[in-house]
Design an enzyme around this catalytic site. Structure first.
Site, PDB file in Angstrom:
ATOM      1  N   HIS A  45      14.896  57.827  49.270  1.00  0.00           N
ATOM      2  CA  HIS A  45      13.849  58.006  49.734  1.00  0.00           C
ATOM      3  C   HIS A  45      12.405  57.742  50.823  1.00  0.00           C
ATOM      4  CE1 HIS A  45      14.845  58.170  45.263  1.00  0.00           C
ATOM      5  NE2 HIS A  45      15.358  57.485  45.759  1.00  0.00           N
ATOM      6  N   ARG A  70      21.472  54.743  54.557  1.00  0.00           N
ATOM      7  CA  ARG A  70      21.846  55.728  53.099  1.00  0.00           C
ATOM      8  C   ARG A  70      21.883  56.836  52.629  1.00  0.00           C
ATOM      9  NH1 ARG A  70      18.980  54.246  46.903  1.00  0.00           N
ATOM     10  NH2 ARG A  70      17.361  54.832  47.647  1.00  0.00           N
ATOM     11  N   ASP A  84      28.746  60.710  62.558  1.00  0.00           N
ATOM     12  CA  ASP A  84      29.070  61.105  63.813  1.00  0.00           C
ATOM     13  C   ASP A  84      28.005  60.025  64.651  1.00  0.00           C
ATOM     14  OD1 ASP A  84      29.479  64.722  63.273  1.00  0.00           O
ATOM     15  OD2 ASP A  84      30.748  62.889  63.361  1.00  0.00           O
ATOM     16  N   GLU A 149      24.449  53.770  39.404  1.00  0.00           N
ATOM     17  CA  GLU A 149      23.106  53.845  38.748  1.00  0.00           C
ATOM     18  C   GLU A 149      22.343  55.154  38.012  1.00  0.00           C
ATOM     19  OE1 GLU A 149      19.975  54.752  42.504  1.00  0.00           O
ATOM     20  OE2 GLU A 149      21.895  56.192  42.947  1.00  0.00           O
ATOM     21  N   ASP A 175      16.999  53.170  39.434  1.00  0.00           N
ATOM     22  CA  ASP A 175      16.648  54.614  38.557  1.00  0.00           C
ATOM     23  C   ASP A 175      18.025  54.273  37.315  1.00  0.00           C
ATOM     24  OD1 ASP A 175      17.552  56.447  41.746  1.00  0.00           O
ATOM     25  OD2 ASP A 175      16.665  56.946  39.741  1.00  0.00           O
TER      26      ASP A 175
HETATM   27  O1  LIG Z   1      17.868  52.568  41.978  1.00  0.00           O
HETATM   28  C1  LIG Z   1      17.238  51.450  42.668  1.00  0.00           C
HETATM   29  O2  LIG Z   1      16.718  50.521  42.241  1.00  0.00           O
HETATM   30  C2  LIG Z   1      17.844  51.681  44.201  1.00  0.00           C
HETATM   31  O3  LIG Z   1      18.943  52.115  44.175  1.00  0.00           O
HETATM   32  C3  LIG Z   1      16.892  51.150  44.981  1.00  0.00           C
HETATM   33  C4  LIG Z   1      15.315  52.310  45.168  1.00  0.00           C
HETATM   34  O4  LIG Z   1      16.033  53.319  45.446  1.00  0.00           O
HETATM   35  C5  LIG Z   1      14.815  51.843  46.568  1.00  0.00           C
HETATM   36  O5  LIG Z   1      14.308  52.624  47.624  1.00  0.00           O
HETATM   37  C6  LIG Z   1      13.316  50.872  45.737  1.00  0.00           C
HETATM   38  O6  LIG Z   1      12.552  51.288  45.377  1.00  0.00           O
END
Ligand SMILES: O=C(O)C(=O)C[C@H](O)[C@@H](O)CO
Length: 254
Positions: A45, A70, A84, A149, A175
C-alpha cells in the site's frame, strides 16, 4: 519455534515496530535509528518499487532494527525478488487458507524444499556470491509472516498457523473489518472480538501473533492483550499528524 519466533520472544516483551510508507531511504534511516525493534517496508500500500525498497533496506542496514517487507501480493515472483535483494522476513498479505500458506512457503525455499529460483551469484542476499553458505542455509534464515485479514482467514487460522514454514501471523484490522462488513470501522466490537479469537488461536499454535495498532492507546491495549509484535505507528502518520498539530499550536491564541 523458528529463529524469527525466538527473536520475537527473546525480549520478554512485545517487539515494537513502525510502519514505513513514505518509500524513501532518508526517512527509513531516520526511523531505523530511532530504536524500534522492527520496521515494516510496505510493498502493498505504499508507492514502492524494488529499487526504492532496496534503497530503504540499505539505509536501515547499519542499525539494530529488523527489516520486514510486505509483498504486494503473495506470489513466487515478488517473494523471489524481495528475498534476493536481502529481506529475510516477509509479510504476506491476504493469506486465506493453509494451502495458500504452504504454497508461499514453497515459493520461499530453494529446491528440493521448494521452488524459489536460484541466482545467488548476482543477489545482494548472498553478498553477490561471497556468502557460499546462503543456498544451504536460506530456508533457516527466511521468515514468513501470514496476514490474517479476512473472514476466510479467521475460519482457517488454526490450519494456517499449523503450516510448517509460517513463522508468525499478523492481523490486519482494516481489511479484516472490511471483510466482516465493518468497512472503515476496525474498532467495531465484532472486529475486536474476532481479533482476540485469532490472537488466542495463534498463541495456542505456539506462534507469535502480531497486529497493526490503530493508535498509541490501541497499541498499549494490544500489547496488554498479549500480541508479541505490534506496529505502533506509521511514518506517514507521524509526518501528517505532526505537521497539522504544529500549525494548530502555532496559530492557537495563547
Ligand atoms: O488491514 C490492515 O489493517 C493492514 O494490513 C495494515 C494496513 O494495510 C496499513 O497499511 C495501514 O493502513
Amino acid at each position: 519455534m523458528s529463529a524469527f519466533g525466538d527473536w520475537i520472544h527473546a525480549a520478554g516483551t512485545a517487539r515494537l515496530g513502525l510502519w514505513q510508507a513514505l518509500a524513501t531511504p532518508y526517512t527509513a534511516e531516520i526511523c531505523a535509528q530511532a530504536g524500534y525493534d522492527w520496521l515494516l517496508f510496505d510493498g502493498e500500500h505504499a508507492p514502492n518499487t524494488l529499487q526504492t525498497l532496496l534503497a530503504q533496506l540499505q539505509a536501515a542496514a547499519p542499525y539494530p532494527v529488523h527489516p520486514i517487507a510486505r509483498v504486494p501480493v503473495g506470489d513466487p515472483v515478488h517473494i523471489k525478488q524481495y528475498l534476493d535483494i536481502g529481506f529475510q522476513t516477509l509479510l504476506l498479505p491476504m493469506v486465506d487458507s493453509a494451502a495458500q500458506a504452504a504454497a508461499l512457503v514453497s515459493a520461499s525455499r530453494f529446491p528440493p524444499r521448494g521452488t524459489r529460483g536460484v541466482a545467488s551469484a548476482t543477489s545482494r542476499v548472498s553478498r553477490f556470491g561471497a556468502d557460499t553458505s546462503y543456498l544451504r542455509q536460506a530456508h533457516e534464515r527466511v521468515a514468513l509472516i501470514a496476514q490474517i485479514e479476512s473472514r476466510a482467514a479467521l475460519d482457517a487460522v488454526d490450519a494456517i498457523a499449523a503450516v510448517e514454514g509460517i513463522d508468525a501471523l499478523f492481523i490486519g484490522p482494516a481489511d479484516l473489518a472490511a471483510s466482516l462488513g465493518h468497512l472503515g470501522d476496525p474498532r467495531h466490537a465484532d472486529v475486536q472480538a474476532a481479533i482476540e479469537t485469532a490472537r488466542a488461536a495463534i498463541a495456542a499454535a505456539g506462534k507469535p501473533a502480531g497486529i497493526f495498532a490503530l493508535d498509541l492507546a490501541d497499541a498499549r491495549a494490544k500489547i496488554a492483550q498479549g500480541f508479541a509484535f505490534v506496529s505502533i505507528g506509521t511514518d506517514v502518520g507521524l509526518l501528517a499528524n505532526g505537521a497539522r498539530a504544529l500549525l494548530r499550536s502555532a496559530t492557537e491564541t495563547a
